[in-house]
Structure formats: C-alpha cells, structure tokens
Scaffold this motif. Sequence first.
Motif, PDB file in Angstrom:
ATOM      1  N   ALA A   1       0.833  -1.206   0.000  1.00 46.46           N
ATOM      2  CA  ALA A   1       0.000   0.000   0.000  1.00 46.46           C
ATOM      3  C   ALA A   1       0.865   1.252   0.000  1.00 46.46           C
ATOM      4  O   ALA A   1       0.516   2.259  -0.648  1.00 46.46           O
ATOM      5  N   SER A   2       1.996   1.209   0.669  1.00 42.47           N
ATOM      6  CA  SER A   2       2.927   2.339   0.668  1.00 42.47           C
ATOM      7  C   SER A   2       3.455   2.591  -0.739  1.00 42.47           C
ATOM      8  O   SER A   2       3.535   3.739  -1.188  1.00 42.47           O
ATOM      9  N   GLY A   3       3.791   1.526  -1.451  1.00 48.62           N
ATOM     10  CA  GLY A   3       4.243   1.671  -2.831  1.00 48.62           C
ATOM     11  C   GLY A   3       3.152   2.232  -3.729  1.00 48.62           C
ATOM     12  O   GLY A   3       3.415   3.064  -4.604  1.00 48.62           O
ATOM     13  N   ALA A   4       1.916   1.790  -3.503  1.00 53.87           N
ATOM     14  CA  ALA A   4       0.788   2.312  -4.283  1.00 53.87           C
ATOM     15  C   ALA A   4       0.583   3.802  -4.005  1.00 53.87           C
ATOM     16  O   ALA A   4       0.348   4.590  -4.931  1.00 53.87           O
TER      17      ALA A   4
ATOM     18  N   PHE B   1      -1.167  11.923  -0.268  1.00 47.53           N
ATOM     19  CA  PHE B   1      -0.637  10.593  -0.581  1.00 47.53           C
ATOM     20  C   PHE B   1       0.829  10.464  -0.175  1.00 47.53           C
ATOM     21  O   PHE B   1       1.272   9.367   0.180  1.00 47.53           O
ATOM     22  N   ASN B   2       1.564  11.544  -0.196  1.00 48.64           N
ATOM     23  CA  ASN B   2       2.940  11.504   0.281  1.00 48.64           C
ATOM     24  C   ASN B   2       2.967  11.207   1.782  1.00 48.64           C
ATOM     25  O   ASN B   2       3.725  10.353   2.249  1.00 48.64           O
ATOM     26  N   ALA B   3       2.135  11.890   2.535  1.00 53.10           N
ATOM     27  CA  ALA B   3       2.065  11.652   3.985  1.00 53.10           C
ATOM     28  C   ALA B   3       1.585  10.235   4.285  1.00 53.10           C
ATOM     29  O   ALA B   3       2.140   9.547   5.158  1.00 53.10           O
ATOM     30  N   LEU B   4       0.570   9.791   3.547  1.00 55.18           N
ATOM     31  CA  LEU B   4       0.049   8.437   3.752  1.00 55.18           C
ATOM     32  C   LEU B   4       1.103   7.390   3.397  1.00 55.18           C
ATOM     33  O   LEU B   4       1.253   6.387   4.096  1.00 55.18           O
ATOM     34  N   MET B   5       1.852   7.642   2.332  1.00 59.31           N
ATOM     35  CA  MET B   5       2.906   6.717   1.931  1.00 59.31           C
ATOM     36  C   MET B   5       3.933   6.564   3.050  1.00 59.31           C
ATOM     37  O   MET B   5       4.309   5.452   3.412  1.00 59.31           O
ATOM     38  N   TRP B   6       4.372   7.680   3.639  1.00 57.75           N
ATOM     39  CA  TRP B   6       5.371   7.596   4.706  1.00 57.75           C
ATOM     40  C   TRP B   6       4.799   6.929   5.950  1.00 57.75           C
ATOM     41  O   TRP B   6       5.498   6.169   6.636  1.00 57.75           O
ATOM     42  N   ALA B   7       3.542   7.199   6.256  1.00 59.27           N
ATOM     43  CA  ALA B   7       2.925   6.559   7.426  1.00 59.27           C
ATOM     44  C   ALA B   7       2.851   5.041   7.236  1.00 59.27           C
ATOM     45  O   ALA B   7       3.187   4.273   8.150  1.00 59.27           O
ATOM     46  N   LEU B   8       2.423   4.610   6.062  1.00 58.79           N
ATOM     47  CA  LEU B   8       2.333   3.173   5.794  1.00 58.79           C
ATOM     48  C   LEU B   8       3.715   2.523   5.749  1.00 58.79           C
ATOM     49  O   LEU B   8       3.912   1.418   6.258  1.00 58.79           O
TER      50      LEU B   8
ATOM     51  N   ALA C   1       5.031  -0.359   8.186  1.00 56.93           N
ATOM     52  CA  ALA C   1       5.518  -1.648   7.679  1.00 56.93           C
ATOM     53  C   ALA C   1       6.910  -1.944   8.219  1.00 56.93           C
ATOM     54  O   ALA C   1       7.212  -3.091   8.570  1.00 56.93           O
ATOM     55  N   LEU C   2       7.749  -0.916   8.309  1.00 52.90           N
ATOM     56  CA  LEU C   2       9.102  -1.121   8.833  1.00 52.90           C
ATOM     57  C   LEU C   2       9.079  -1.597  10.282  1.00 52.90           C
ATOM     58  O   LEU C   2       9.908  -2.423  10.684  1.00 52.90           O
ATOM     59  N   THR C   3       8.157  -1.077  11.078  1.00 49.49           N
ATOM     60  CA  THR C   3       8.107  -1.479  12.483  1.00 49.49           C
ATOM     61  C   THR C   3       7.554  -2.891  12.657  1.00 49.49           C
ATOM     62  O   THR C   3       7.862  -3.539  13.654  1.00 49.49           O
TER      63      THR C   3
END
Length: 196
Positions: free
Chosen positions: A13-16, A68-75, A79-81
């Motif tokens: 989802a982050s990539g999307a 979408f930039n903010a959402l991408m970083w949040a997702l 995912a990293l955590t």
Amino acid sequence: MSYKAPWLALAAASGACAAFNGVFAKLTTTQLTTSWSSTISTSLHLSSDNKFIEFIIRGSFFLLNLAFNALMWALFTSALTRASSTTRVSIINTSSNFLITALLGLMIFSEKLPPLWWVGAAGLVVGNVVIGRREEEGDENKPEGVKEVQLDGEGPVGEGYRDDEVDRVGSNDDLPELGDTDVVDEAKDDKNGNGM
C-alpha cells in the motif's frame, strides 16, 4: 503467515501511495489538467478557459499529492516497524510502486513504456530480491548467543537511559552554570599557575 500479512499489505500500500503521489504531482503541472478543467468549465456553462476552475483542480491535485505523500510515509514506517527486515519492506514497496506507476501512466497519461523500461524495472526488483536473500541468510547464520535488543522508545525494554542513573547516584550541583565567569577566571588562574 499471520505475522507476514500485515507488513506485506502495508508495504504494498505504501508503494501504491507513492505511485499515486507521483501521478497527482504530474497532474498538478501537466497540460492534461488544463484540458480537463476546460471540459469541466464547459459542462458548468462557464468559459472554457476559466482560470478559477483550473486553479481549483490543480490545487486539489497538489493537496492530493501531499496527502498521498504523507500516507505513503505513514504506511512505510508502519511496515518497517512490523517487518523483521527493512530490506524486505523496501523490496515490496519498490516493486508495487514501479508496477502501479507503469499502469497509472498507461491509463491516465497514455504513456507507452518501452520493453527496456520493463527490463530495467525487473532488474531492480531482482536486485532487491537478491539483497533480501543475502540478509535472510545472514540472519540464519547469526550465533545463538546473539540477541537483538528491542527498543520501546526510551531505551532497551525494561531499562532506562544511563542519565537516570546519574540522577539517582548524585546531583549535578558541582557543575557550573552557563555564563558563570568565576569558573572561567579560576580555570585561567589554574592554567597560569596562580591557583591553589
């Protein structure tokens, strides 16, 4: 499988979101947006070159770009955590970003990607997978006595910072205050041999 599913979905989802971020950034500046705003203005019985409508549409695309930039970083950080490997998260993120960017470019901008682009994208994905496999093998070869420390935001879980020990053991009364000129004068006297 239940452990892997959350971070996989979050990374994809982050990539999307990164792909949509790029699309909205392009729509903020492209000529295609001008033609869309002209069509919308005409359908609203306004002049086809109504700059206010174009400004509203471009502004909306810019705000969607930021969202979408903010959402991408949040997702991505979520995912990293959750994942055991940052490399795996990056592989899924990059792969989904490339694929969705290509499909959106085809659908929205009628972009035709040459076969060499697909070869390059596949090469990036394969390279990421190879790096991910190496990291997996490195984890398997780790000695049994080695443990990873999990942090809770304050320090290792169950422990405080070392600064807490200083506060418990002694006070900081012997430290000079900033701007205390007497301490500077004493240090100069000691350096020149005039001290005690």
